[in-house]
Scaffold this active site. Structure first.
Site, mmCIF file in Angstrom:
data_model
loop_
_atom_site.group_PDB
_atom_site.id
_atom_site.type_symbol
_atom_site.label_atom_id
_atom_site.label_comp_id
_atom_site.label_asym_id
_atom_site.label_seq_id
_atom_site.Cartn_x
_atom_site.Cartn_y
_atom_site.Cartn_z
ATOM 1 N N GLU A 163 40.548 42.963 38.447
ATOM 2 C CA GLU A 163 39.921 41.752 37.903
ATOM 3 C C GLU A 163 40.362 41.481 36.473
ATOM 4 O O GLU A 163 39.745 41.970 35.515
ATOM 5 C CB GLU A 163 38.381 41.868 37.951
ATOM 6 C CG GLU A 163 37.808 41.735 39.343
ATOM 7 C CD GLU A 163 36.287 41.637 39.377
ATOM 8 O OE1 GLU A 163 35.626 41.907 38.351
ATOM 9 O OE2 GLU A 163 35.743 41.299 40.448
ATOM 10 N N GLU A 251 37.170 41.777 47.384
ATOM 11 C CA GLU A 251 35.778 42.125 47.039
ATOM 12 C C GLU A 251 34.892 40.935 47.314
ATOM 13 O O GLU A 251 35.205 39.822 46.900
ATOM 14 C CB GLU A 251 35.646 42.386 45.532
ATOM 15 C CG GLU A 251 35.610 43.807 45.120
ATOM 16 C CD GLU A 251 35.267 43.981 43.631
ATOM 17 O OE1 GLU A 251 34.401 43.252 43.101
ATOM 18 O OE2 GLU A 251 35.874 44.868 43.024
#
Ligand SMILES: *[C@@H]1O[C@H](CO)[C@@H](O)[C@H](O)[C@H]1NC(C)=O
Length: 325
Positions: A163, A251
């Site tokens: 991320e 995710e």
């Protein structure tokens, strides 16, 4: 015909139908689909047919080492009806990570990779941090080793950067990904590589505007948590798909982005519907027994009991039901 027997036939027929006509990920393993590749914006199997991976993500290797093992992977496959498991390599935390203990942390990932190969699952090897561009040399070294050892297995999927946050896609993230991809491709010419996108892997539109062009089998990661991310993020992702890039949800959660309850069931259903309509793959976060909304296991669950019905939380049960559809 004997009435009892015909009931048995009926039951057999209905389970046959459910195996043939549903996409229960348990029955869609590596031995069925083989080498994955990307065709247009679609993930396809070795016969060029669209394929959907559905599964579960472990959490940071530094904090959840008790789940980096074969019993957990077996449970994720058979109990959580998955054809993919994700292994997030913790790079740098206050408690350490790959930068301070490369051998110890790598061993955890390798244990998950080997269990996934043995149990016929795809496995996502995830460089899990928010500042990977500051550790490019370490990332290259790690992915070089993994791709040298395991690149010949169709099970392996690389995720180069979990991320990113506010880094520029074009001037920071894209060059980082290209450097890591180059190292992987020197050993592994074809397995899928998923690259992280800005804003905690939500700004797939920025990647779509300036995609990686001189490589094949690349997808872009999209992360969402249904309590926080709504139609606006599906709209962003839809326009990225329409522009031609492939998206992989490495995710997602049914809860808030900070992993807290409550579950947003209505929004989760909208997400699943959209994902399935687009044949997108998705991985639920996370396989932990933390007393927290996103955790799929109840507190005190050990590796041997991962994904057994009585050890699943509400969030866990919902993700598993979805993996069976
Ligand atoms: C999803 O895959 C099927 C084939 O399995 C294909 O017919 C369909 O067009 C794909 N959907 C999208 C949105 O590409």
């Amino acid at each position: 015909m004997n009435h009892g027997l015909s009931l048995i036939y009926l039951a057999l027929l209905s389970s046959f139908i459910s195996i043939v006509f549903t996409k229960d990920a348990l029955y869609e393993p590596v031995s069925k689909h083989g080498q994955l590749s990307v065709s247009g914006n679609q993930l396809v199997n070795e016969n060029g047919e669209a394929v959907q991976l559905k599964g579960m993500s472990l959490a940071w290797s530094i904090w959840w080492p008790q789940f980096y093992n074969e019993p957990t992977v077996d449970g994720i496959k058979n109990g959580c009806h998955s054809n993919v498991v994700r292994a997030p390599l913790a790079i740098e935390t206050n408690d350490g990570g790959y930068l301070t203990d490369p051998e110890g942390q790598k061993k955890l990932i390798v244990d998950v990779i080997e269990a996934a190969i043995k149990h016929d699952l795809y496995v996502i090897v995830d460089w899990h941090e928010e500042k990977a561009e500051t550790h490019q040399a370490q990332a290259i070294q790690f992915f070089d080793e993994i791709s040298k050892t395991y690149g010949s297995y169709p099970n392996i999927i690389y995720e180069t950067f979990n991320e990113p946050t506010s880094q520029s896609w074009s001037t920071t993230l894209k060059p980082y990904h290209e450097a890591v991809i180059k190292a992987i491709r020197a050993n592994d010419p074809d397995n899928l590589i998923i690259v992280g996108t800005p804003t905690w892997s939500q700004s797939v539109d920025q990647a779509a505007a300036d995609p990686i062009t001189d490589q094949t089998n690349i997808m872009y990661s999209l992360h969402f948590y249904a309590g926080t991310h709504k139609q606006w993020l599906r709209d962003t992702a839809q326009s990225a798909l329409d522009s031609g890039i492939g998206i992989f949800v490495t995710e997602y959660g049914t809860v808030n982005a900070d992993a807290t309850a409550p579950i947003d069931l209505e929004e989760s259903k909208l997400w699943w519907e959209w994902l399935d309509k687009n044949n997108l793959s998705y991985v639920n976060y996370d396989v932990t027994d933390k007393d927290e909304g996103a955790s799929v296991l109840i507190p005190g669950t050990t590796a041997e009991n991962v994904c057994k019905e009585e050890y699943l939380t509400e969030a866990g049960k919902l993700a598993v039901e979805q993996n069976k559809k």
